[in-house]
Design a protein around this motif. Structure first.
Motif, short mmCIF file in Angstrom:
data_model
loop_
_atom_site.label_atom_id
_atom_site.label_comp_id
_atom_site.label_asym_id
_atom_site.label_seq_id
_atom_site.Cartn_x
_atom_site.Cartn_y
_atom_site.Cartn_z
N LEU A 1 0.92 -1.18 -0.05
CA LEU A 1 -0.02 0.10 -0.19
C LEU A 1 0.83 1.53 -0.16
O LEU A 1 0.28 2.29 -0.19
N ALA A 2 2.26 1.00 0.31
CA ALA A 2 3.06 2.22 0.24
C ALA A 2 2.75 3.12 -0.99
O ALA A 2 2.81 2.86 -1.99
N GLY A 3 2.57 4.46 -0.86
CA GLY A 3 2.24 5.54 -1.93
C GLY A 3 0.99 5.38 -2.45
O GLY A 3 0.56 6.18 -3.33
N GLN A 4 0.21 4.61 -2.10
CA GLN A 4 -1.18 4.59 -2.55
C GLN A 4 -2.35 5.26 -1.64
O GLN A 4 -3.21 5.58 -2.00
N ILE A 5 -2.04 5.64 -0.44
CA ILE A 5 -2.72 6.31 0.58
C ILE A 5 -2.72 7.68 0.51
O ILE A 5 -1.65 8.20 0.50
N GLN A 6 -3.66 8.61 0.25
CA GLN A 6 -3.65 10.04 0.27
C GLN A 6 -4.08 10.33 1.35
O GLN A 6 -5.36 10.25 1.68
N PHE A 7 -3.35 11.39 2.16
CA PHE A 7 -4.09 12.06 3.24
C PHE A 7 -4.39 13.49 3.19
O PHE A 7 -3.81 14.23 2.26
N VAL A 8 -5.52 13.68 3.73
CA VAL A 8 -5.97 15.20 3.50
C VAL A 8 -5.62 15.92 4.91
O VAL A 8 -6.14 15.52 5.84
N ALA A 9 -5.02 16.94 4.81
CA ALA A 9 -4.39 17.81 5.85
C ALA A 9 -5.49 18.35 6.75
O ALA A 9 -5.39 18.24 8.12
N ASP A 10 -6.76 18.72 6.23
CA ASP A 10 -7.69 19.51 6.95
C ASP A 10 -8.94 18.19 7.28
O ASP A 10 -9.98 18.64 7.62
N PHE A 11 -8.75 16.88 7.07
CA PHE A 11 -9.54 16.15 7.48
C PHE A 11 -10.15 16.05 8.92
O PHE A 11 -9.19 15.75 9.87
N ASP A 12 -11.45 16.07 9.26
CA ASP A 12 -11.94 16.17 10.59
C ASP A 12 -12.72 14.89 10.98
O ASP A 12 -13.88 14.67 10.29
N HIS A 13 -12.09 13.83 11.46
CA HIS A 13 -12.72 12.42 11.82
C HIS A 13 -13.95 12.61 12.74
O HIS A 13 -14.76 11.99 12.45
#
Length: 78
Positions: free
Chosen positions: A55-67
């Motif tokens: 999965l390395a490099g396939q997950i994109q994180f959103v900086a302002d994501f509010d769980h």
């Protein structure tokens, strides 16, 4: 089948403690079953577990994501 094995005694003792099994034959059979299950996906699920490195490099994180907002929205729909 009868086989003679040279086993790491410390590892064997740790496995006995973790499983509460007292018989070497049962312990080895359990270990083999777990190995086969983990490698073949035969635990009832048809899909195999993905290796995290795949999965390395396939997950994109959103900086302002509010769980917390997502949780509130999901529970409101129930």
């Amino acid at each position: 089948m009868q086989t003679t094995l040279n086993l790491d005694e410390a590892l064997l003792n740790e496995a006995f403690q973790l499983t509460n099994i007292t018989n070497q034959e049962e312990l080895i059979n359990l270990a083999l079953q777990e190995l086969v299950r983990s490698r073949s996906g035969s635990s009832g699920a048809s899909r195999r577990k993905k290796n995290l490195l795949d999965l390395a490099g396939q997950i994109q994180f959103v900086a302002d994501f509010d769980h917390k907002t997502l949780r509130e929205t999901r529970h409101a729909a129930d």
